[in-house]
Design a protein around this motif. Sequence first.
Motif, PDB file in Angstrom:
ATOM      1  N   ALA A  77      -5.861   4.580   1.046  1.00  0.00           N
ATOM      2  CA  ALA A  77      -6.165   3.631   2.119  1.00  0.00           C
ATOM      3  C   ALA A  77      -4.860   3.192   2.764  1.00  0.00           C
ATOM      4  N   LYS A  89      -8.625  14.048  10.791  1.00  0.00           N
ATOM      5  CA  LYS A  89      -9.540  12.945  10.488  1.00  0.00           C
ATOM      6  C   LYS A  89      -8.741  11.659  10.404  1.00  0.00           C
ATOM      7  N   LEU A  91      -7.654   7.975   9.395  1.00  0.00           N
ATOM      8  CA  LEU A  91      -7.781   6.995   8.317  1.00  0.00           C
ATOM      9  C   LEU A  91      -7.178   5.692   8.823  1.00  0.00           C
ATOM     10  N   ARG A  92      -8.036   4.756   9.197  1.00  0.00           N
ATOM     11  CA  ARG A  92      -7.621   3.485   9.752  1.00  0.00           C
ATOM     12  C   ARG A  92      -7.576   2.411   8.667  1.00  0.00           C
ATOM     13  N   THR A  94      -8.393  -0.561   6.300  1.00  0.00           N
ATOM     14  CA  THR A  94      -9.625  -0.976   5.595  1.00  0.00           C
ATOM     15  C   THR A  94     -10.521   0.212   5.238  1.00  0.00           C
ATOM     16  N   GLN A  95     -10.282   1.400   5.806  1.00  0.00           N
ATOM     17  CA  GLN A  95     -11.050   2.578   5.411  1.00  0.00           C
ATOM     18  C   GLN A  95     -10.451   3.192   4.146  1.00  0.00           C
ATOM     19  N   LEU A  97     -10.370   6.893   1.846  1.00  0.00           N
ATOM     20  CA  LEU A  97     -10.662   8.324   1.848  1.00  0.00           C
ATOM     21  C   LEU A  97     -10.495   8.873   0.436  1.00  0.00           C
ATOM     22  N   SER A 131     -12.486   0.343  -3.694  1.00  0.00           N
ATOM     23  CA  SER A 131     -13.244  -0.396  -2.686  1.00  0.00           C
ATOM     24  C   SER A 131     -12.358  -1.426  -2.005  1.00  0.00           C
ATOM     25  N   TYR A 193      -7.706  -4.386  -2.259  1.00  0.00           N
ATOM     26  CA  TYR A 193      -8.213  -3.078  -2.648  1.00  0.00           C
ATOM     27  C   TYR A 193      -8.409  -3.091  -4.160  1.00  0.00           C
TER      28      TYR A 193
END
Length: 200
Positions: A77, A89, A91-92, A94-95, A97, A131, A193
Amino acid sequence: MLIWKAMTTLQVLKYSDYKVMPWKNGLGMTAQIDIFPKNTEFPPNSSDESFLWRVSSASVQNNNPFSQFPGCDRYLAVYQGQGLRLNEKDLRPTQILQFRGEDPIQGDLIHGPVLDIGVIYRREKVHATMSFVQASPGQALELTLTHKTHYIFCARGKFRCQEMKVSAKETLIINKACDLQVIAEGNEDLQLYLIQLSLR
């Protein structure tokens, strides 16, 4: 208030406690937050079966390929900066992967350097989740921690848990399953996180 299902140990790691080292491919730097088992050499060589997981925060300054870790899975993250483009792709912030450690990944900066937080773990031996949790100033978060080892990385703001106080870029480690309450302090939103790991 903190409600325990079992006796637990809490430990706060400050940024100065992290071990800063080069990436496996030598193209950047990362701050190792923790590794299990303790004192395991990193990166592991192909014959090293002792390494099980590693939590770290990397500074990405340039467009570079990711290091590869065969036999491992990864969560990643971005918590500071505009984000990364991984094989086209985005990855911003708060996202989160998840990807395989052996996959070829090209990481390109979307707009300037970033800081990220992630975990690398052996997929055949470790179960892991990651998460994102957010709270407003003064809000209390009730967290149910179901795995054996937990890392709560404070990406923004600060929080209190029992007598522990944790600020941005610091990590709270808990080593048992428990129901946990953390309280957001200060004047800005709290962003966390949560990484949970256990042996299969």
